[in-house]
Design a protein around this motif. Structure first.
Motif, short mmCIF file in Angstrom:
data_model
loop_
_atom_site.label_atom_id
_atom_site.label_comp_id
_atom_site.label_asym_id
_atom_site.label_seq_id
_atom_site.Cartn_x
_atom_site.Cartn_y
_atom_site.Cartn_z
N UNK A 1 82.01 -80.10 -36.05
CA UNK A 1 81.18 -79.71 -35.68
C UNK A 1 79.74 -79.71 -36.40
N UNK A 2 78.26 -79.78 -35.63
CA UNK A 2 77.32 -80.06 -36.27
C UNK A 2 77.02 -78.79 -36.97
N UNK A 3 76.51 -78.95 -38.14
CA UNK A 3 76.30 -77.59 -38.73
C UNK A 3 74.84 -77.10 -37.29
N UNK A 4 74.47 -75.45 -37.79
CA UNK A 4 73.86 -75.02 -36.60
C UNK A 4 72.34 -74.63 -38.19
N UNK A 5 71.20 -75.64 -38.03
CA UNK A 5 70.66 -75.86 -39.15
C UNK A 5 69.02 -73.90 -39.27
N UNK A 6 69.19 -73.11 -40.17
CA UNK A 6 68.29 -72.82 -39.92
C UNK A 6 67.53 -71.82 -41.07
N UNK A 7 65.88 -71.95 -40.53
CA UNK A 7 64.52 -72.09 -42.10
C UNK A 7 64.10 -70.59 -41.69
N UNK A 8 64.51 -69.95 -42.25
CA UNK A 8 63.78 -68.43 -42.39
C UNK A 8 62.94 -68.88 -44.11
N UNK A 9 60.74 -67.79 -42.62
CA UNK A 9 60.29 -68.12 -44.10
C UNK A 9 60.31 -66.50 -44.33
N UNK A 10 59.38 -65.93 -45.33
CA UNK A 10 59.28 -64.30 -45.64
C UNK A 10 58.15 -64.28 -45.12
N UNK A 11 57.56 -62.98 -45.03
CA UNK A 11 55.96 -62.56 -44.74
C UNK A 11 55.23 -62.39 -46.05
N UNK A 12 54.15 -62.44 -46.99
CA UNK A 12 53.87 -62.49 -47.62
C UNK A 12 52.31 -62.86 -47.58
N UNK A 13 51.18 -62.89 -46.59
CA UNK A 13 50.17 -63.21 -46.81
C UNK A 13 49.58 -64.26 -46.95
N UNK A 45 55.23 -62.53 -40.51
CA UNK A 45 53.93 -62.43 -40.94
C UNK A 45 53.59 -63.79 -41.28
N UNK A 46 53.72 -63.65 -42.46
CA UNK A 46 52.83 -65.48 -42.88
C UNK A 46 53.88 -66.48 -42.33
N UNK A 47 55.43 -66.38 -42.62
CA UNK A 47 56.46 -66.77 -42.33
C UNK A 47 56.41 -67.09 -40.35
N UNK A 48 55.72 -66.07 -40.08
CA UNK A 48 56.05 -65.95 -39.14
C UNK A 48 54.40 -67.23 -37.94
N UNK A 49 54.21 -66.73 -38.78
CA UNK A 49 52.86 -68.16 -38.50
C UNK A 49 52.76 -69.45 -38.40
N UNK A 50 53.74 -69.38 -39.49
CA UNK A 50 54.14 -70.72 -40.45
C UNK A 50 54.82 -71.42 -39.49
#
Length: 337
Positions: A1-13, A45-50
């Motif tokens: 099966x194809x991998x399910x690829x997740x990008x996670x980005x922290x908060x940090x202004x 936070x800033x990761x959510x904005x990005x």
């Protein structure tokens, strides 16, 4: 099966420029744009904005993103002083004094920038599934904005503007943000108060709902998940035994946010590392050794240049892409199978 690829980005202004530069290098190395390398994006936070801006659809071609990593780096560089105005002299003293009773910034600068980049788009319209973290003070519980939920419930289909403003409302720095979500009034603050790195939340989302029509990944299991988690820099300084024993509210308030964000991110890193096997998870971050450059709201060119220089020394110049070639290949090969 194809991998399910997740990008996670922290908060940090404003330190969000660091994960953007990492993504820029990964795009250059792989020859693929971010939206081609991942199946889901999560951010706080800033990761959510990005994450939100990278998944806004182009008005000319809805199959492509509206903004590139270059565009967002330009935003963090050119709009930093609009979001968090630089003050000096008497104005700096006055602002410092009034923060005992008010947020350090009034939020108008952030709202102005958001309105320049985001119009009336809603989370259901994102190019990739999103999981964005916030916290609802009225209900006193975590608040997640999810594309999957919005696709089935129109009352959960929040405006991207509201999502970005809510997830970015860091206590002491910016005012809380109130709006109506799922037919209820919410008063949202920065999700970094409990989940600065949302990698675990994204993992739980796809494992729980993989079989639903929205994801349509029946049979997906834990071993199929691949996660790239990007930090926004971590201050390495410690608090002495004497300081910890003698500090009161005024001393702690200047450090507690960074301690809290670092602690919850490290906790997530531990949990994901234990949950997934080698090769399924990569965490990239930068150590910030000098305290004067650790303020996430510092819009000065000196701080920005220091952060980018450290990123170059610690990751880019050491060839972090080549060093993680096997992991990055999992992101690229998924497009070819």
């Amino acid at each position: 099966m194809k991998p399910y690829r997740i990008l996670s980005i922290d908060g940090g202004g404003l330190r969000g420029i660091l994960p953007l530069r990492m993504l820029q290098e990964i795009e250059k190395y792989t020859g693929k744009r971010v939206h081609e390398l991942f199946d889901m994006m999560a951010g706080t936070s800033t990761g959510g904005l990005i994450a939100s801006c990278l998944t806004l659809r182009s008005k000319e071609d809805p199959t492509k993103p509206r903004y590139t990593t270059d565009d967002l780096i330009d935003m963090y560089t050119g709009k930093a002083d609009t979001i968090f105005p630089i003050r000096s002299g008497f104005h700096k003293f006055l602002r410092t004094a009034t923060t005992l009773w008010n947020p350090e910034f009034d939020g108008k600068g952030l709202e102005k920038v958001l309105k320049e980049y985001i119009t009336e788009e809603r989370i259901k319209d994102s190019l990739l599934p999103l999981v964005i973290a916030s916290y609802d003070l009225q209900a006193n519980k975590p608040l997640f904005f999810k594309t999957s939920e919005a696709s089935e419930d129109e009352t959960a289909n929040a405006r991207i503007y509201d999502v970005c403003r809510a997830t970015s409302a860091a206590p002491t720095f910016l005012p809380a943000y109130s709006f109506v979500h799922k037919k209820a009034s919410v008063t949202a603050i920065d999700g970094g108060v409990y989940i600065n790195d949302p990698a675990m939340a994204a993992t739980a989302e796809i494992l729980r709902y993989a079989d639903c029509p929205f994801y349509n990944r029946s049979g997906l299991s834990q071993k199929d998940i691949v996660i790239l988690s990007l930090g926004t820099g971590s201050y390495t300084g410690s608090i002495t035994e004497k300081e910890a024993a003698s500090w009161g509210q005024l001393q702690w308030i200047t450090r507690i946010t960074d301690i809290m964000m670092k602690g919850v991110s490290q906790s997530t890193d531990y949990e994901i590392s234990e949950l997934l096997e080698d090769g399924q998870y990569l965490r990239l971050n930068v150590n910030i050794e000098e305290e004067k450059y650790s303020n996430m709201t510092d819009a000065s060119a000196d701080t920005r240049n220091y952060l980018l220089d450290e990123l170059n020394k610690q990751l880019i110049s050491t060839g972090f892409c080549e060093a993680n070639k096997s992991f990055l290949n999992k992101l690229v090969l998924n497009n070819l199978t």
